[in-house]
Design an enzyme around this catalytic site. Structure first.
Site, PDB file in Angstrom:
ATOM      1  N   ARG A  45      25.909   9.983  19.159  1.00  0.00           N
ATOM      2  CA  ARG A  45      26.452  10.658  17.979  1.00  0.00           C
ATOM      3  C   ARG A  45      27.090   9.705  16.994  1.00  0.00           C
ATOM      4  NH1 ARG A  45      29.117  14.509  22.098  1.00  0.00           N
ATOM      5  NH2 ARG A  45      28.759  12.523  23.088  1.00  0.00           N
ATOM      6  N   HIS A 181      22.081   5.063  42.439  1.00  0.00           N
ATOM      7  CA  HIS A 181      21.971   3.613  42.240  1.00  0.00           C
ATOM      8  C   HIS A 181      22.057   2.827  43.560  1.00  0.00           C
ATOM      9  CE1 HIS A 181      26.406   3.379  42.359  1.00  0.00           C
ATOM     10  NE2 HIS A 181      26.241   2.101  42.622  1.00  0.00           N
ATOM     11  N   LYS A 185      19.850  -0.978  45.363  1.00  0.00           N
ATOM     12  CA  LYS A 185      20.423  -2.175  45.990  1.00  0.00           C
ATOM     13  C   LYS A 185      19.409  -2.765  46.971  1.00  0.00           C
ATOM     14  CE  LYS A 185      25.146  -0.335  45.907  1.00  0.00           C
ATOM     15  NZ  LYS A 185      26.174  -1.215  45.387  1.00  0.00           N
ATOM     16  N   ASP A 238      31.792  12.466  44.683  1.00  0.00           N
ATOM     17  CA  ASP A 238      31.424  11.220  43.999  1.00  0.00           C
ATOM     18  C   ASP A 238      30.538  10.330  44.880  1.00  0.00           C
ATOM     19  OD1 ASP A 238      31.564   9.375  41.851  1.00  0.00           O
ATOM     20  OD2 ASP A 238      33.220   8.284  42.811  1.00  0.00           O
ATOM     21  N   HIS A 243      25.460   8.781  47.651  1.00  0.00           N
ATOM     22  CA  HIS A 243      25.356   7.400  48.140  1.00  0.00           C
ATOM     23  C   HIS A 243      25.394   7.302  49.669  1.00  0.00           C
ATOM     24  CE1 HIS A 243      25.741   6.591  44.015  1.00  0.00           C
ATOM     25  NE2 HIS A 243      27.048   6.455  43.935  1.00  0.00           N
ATOM     26  N   LYS A 339      38.943   4.859  47.848  1.00  0.00           N
ATOM     27  CA  LYS A 339      39.345   3.897  46.822  1.00  0.00           C
ATOM     28  C   LYS A 339      40.678   3.280  47.228  1.00  0.00           C
ATOM     29  CE  LYS A 339      36.651   5.669  43.055  1.00  0.00           C
ATOM     30  NZ  LYS A 339      35.567   4.686  43.010  1.00  0.00           N
TER      31      LYS A 339
HETATM   32  C1  BG6 Z   1      29.613   5.359  41.605  1.00  0.00           C
HETATM   33  C2  BG6 Z   1      30.890   6.140  41.714  1.00  0.00           C
HETATM   34  O1  BG6 Z   1      28.515   6.231  41.659  1.00  0.00           O
HETATM   35  O2  BG6 Z   1      29.542   4.415  42.654  1.00  0.00           O
HETATM   36  C3  BG6 Z   1      32.076   5.200  41.670  1.00  0.00           C
HETATM   37  O3  BG6 Z   1      30.988   7.098  40.674  1.00  0.00           O
HETATM   38  C4  BG6 Z   1      31.941   4.101  42.714  1.00  0.00           C
HETATM   39  O4  BG6 Z   1      33.289   5.905  41.847  1.00  0.00           O
HETATM   40  C5  BG6 Z   1      30.571   3.444  42.630  1.00  0.00           C
HETATM   41  O5  BG6 Z   1      32.948   3.144  42.471  1.00  0.00           O
HETATM   42  C6  BG6 Z   1      30.353   2.497  43.785  1.00  0.00           C
HETATM   43  O6  BG6 Z   1      29.174   1.772  43.588  1.00  0.00           O
HETATM   44  P1  BG6 Z   1      29.051   0.242  44.000  1.00  0.00           P
HETATM   45  O7  BG6 Z   1      27.664  -0.134  43.573  1.00  0.00           O
HETATM   46  O8  BG6 Z   1      30.116  -0.491  43.263  1.00  0.00           O
HETATM   47  O9  BG6 Z   1      29.240   0.186  45.482  1.00  0.00           O
END
Ligand code: BG6
Length: 488
Positions: A45, A181, A185, A238, A243, A339
């Site tokens: 935007r 993501h 890796k 999250d 993950h 965290k």
């Molecule tokens: C993200 C989360 O998807 O993955 C984050 O939203 C987290 O909170 C992160 O810190 C961790 O990914 P990586 O690649 O740093 O282990």
């Protein structure tokens, strides 16, 4: 190179574009994997010219050379390579949902296109629907039209189902690439290579030999200014159904019949279908309290920006999973993520059963070492095995030893952000490393009882910044006679 296409990035001004997509496009260009004719359209935007967008991104790329904590930290940026990325970049100012934006897009796109939704999750379905309405998702046999959807994919089972339904109303499953993501890796992908390219691991990779499995994704960072996102999200949503479940799938799925997307994704879906929904009594939620980490005193989660002073959002989650299939019946899988913990560590640890009989009768039990195989993703990248060996000397005494394989000792590791493979695969049409609708919904189904129970009330257990997590998480394993590997 991958087939030429127009890569359309919704959220051109966002963090993901700057920190991850641009470094990935830079690396792909450097390795000759991006076709010269591929163009990149960024939509956002904010009012700015293409020149200004390019210049801003160029500055961010330069800043990675100084920023040790950047995902893409490199000594220098190759100007020639970056220029080859920059000259493909074009900025389109517009509202994500306005028909004007989609009309403008339709005028600029011919042939293959990849629509990357690097935006807040509330925009996923509406953007996809607007693309569909503008006819931009129609494939004509000679060209592809694909949607790349970031996380979070839903916030519970119902919303994930709804999102899938809305996406599938405008695009076929084969056109949808749901990103996780962790699957980009190298070390995560390598789990499949270790398990299925060797004959020595699989025979013991099962209930007869494995006593329990630990999967850890511990971080030292806090919420990093993402309070507004994190407050309604929390550690469970999250990290866990996405993950940690990917790590779990790679570790526990049956060998696929081939390395094809559907074969791999079928095995993941079958595994997830065999996991029992988690009982709230088999899970622990925690929230960090003030404490000290690496010599710095850090505030409690409740004192972070954009976090409620009485927040009940968990910054730590631990759970015990039960898998009802022949390979894993009776083997607990313990998952934890948090965290502001004592150390950053992403690791899968398989704890093997003790030797069936003890012939070394004079050796104190305390001298024997559990047999552990650790698949290490972060910060170490490799595999470590821990076992007992004889301590030199006349008596038969046992001592702890370990062998470690480090990727860097054998292979050249080039700085990458993980999105290289993912972007390349989207362009190639290889969905192996992307999540399919059924697996995503299956993962939400498993954690749904926790979402309901934690949402209904109660308080997370406190744990100090820089600690091992809440004491209740130790009790969760302790009652089975197991323990978490300490985070050093
Ligand atoms: C993200 C989360 O998807 O993955 C984050 O939203 C987290 O909170 C992160 O810190 C961790 O990914 P990586 O690649 O740093 O282990």
């Amino acid at each position: 190179p991958a087939p030429a296409c127009t890569l359309v990035i919704f959220g051109a001004g966002g963090d993901l574009t700057k920190r991850l997509l641009m470094p990935a496009l830079y690396n792909l260009t450097g390795s000759g994997l991006l076709d010269e004719a591929t163009t990149i359209l960024g939509i956002d935007r904010q009012k700015q010219t293409s020149e200004a967008w390019r210049a801003g991104l160029g500055e961010t790329m330069q800043s990675f050379t100084k920023d040790q904590s950047a995902e893409f930290h490199v000594p220098s940026i190759d100007a020639d390579v970056w220029n080859r990325v920059a000259e493909r970049l074009h900025y389109v100012e517009g509202d994500f949902l306005s028909p004007d934006t989609h009309r403008a897009l339709a005028g600029r796109i011919k042939g293959n296109a990849l629509f990357y939704l690097a935006v807040a999750s509330r925009f996923f379905a509406p953007i996809a629907e607007a693309l569909g309405a503008a006819g931009l998702l129609k494939e004509d046999g000679n060209s592809f039209r694909r949607l790349v959807v970031e996380k979070p994919f839903g916030s519970d089972l119902a919303s994930a189902k709804e999102l899938n339904a809305r996406l599938l109303a405008v695009a076929a499953e084969e056109q949808i690439y749901r990103i996780d993501h962790f699957l980009g890796k190298e070390t995560v992908q390598s789990i499949m290579a270790v398990r299925f390219a060797n004959g020595m691991f699989e025979p013991v990779w099962r209930r007869e030999h494995v006593e329990y499995v630990e999967i850890t994704a511990a971080e030292t960072i806090g919420v990093e200014g993402r309070g507004a996102f994190y407050e309604p999200t929390g550690a469970l949503r999250d990290m866990v159904p996405n993950h940690l479940f990917q790590l779990l799938c790679m570790t526990a799925m049956e060998p696929p019949v081939s390395f094809d997307a559907e074969a791999v994704r079928d095995e993941k879906a079958k595994l997830i279908a065999a996991i029992r929904p988690v009982e709230p009594g088999d899970a622990v939620r925690g929230q960090y309290e003030a404490g000290s980490l690496d010599g710095s005193d850090l505030p409690a989660y409740r004192h972070e920006p954009n976090v409620a002073a009485d927040s009940r959002t968990e910054t730590y989650a631990a759970l015990k999973l039960t898998i009802d299939n022949w390979r894993w019946a009776g083997v607990p899988f313990y998952l934890r993520t948090g965290k502001r913990m004592a150390a950053r560590r992403t690791e899968i640890a398989l704890h093997f059963r003790p030797a069936p009989t003890r012939i070394f009768k004079d050796t104190p039990v305390s001298d024997t070492v559990p047999n552990v195989l650790r698949l290490q993703m972060d910060p170490e990248q490799g595999i470590r095995t821990e076992f007992s060996a004889k301590i030199p000397g006349p008596a038969m005494r046992l001592g702890a030893v370990a062998t470690t394989f480090r990727y860097g000792d054998f292979f050249e590791e080039r700085p990458n952000v993980g999105y290289e493979t993912l972007l390349y695969d989207c362009m190639m049409g290889d969905a192996t490393l992307f999540q399919r609708a059924d697996a995503i919904e299956g993962a939400w189904r498993v954690v749904e009882p926790l979402i309901e129970s934690w949402g209904a009330g109660g308080e997370p257990d406190g744990y100090a910044v820089g600690s091992q997590g809440p004491a209740a998480a130790d009790r969760l394993l302790g009652r089975d006679g197991h323990g978490w590997s300490p985070l050093a």
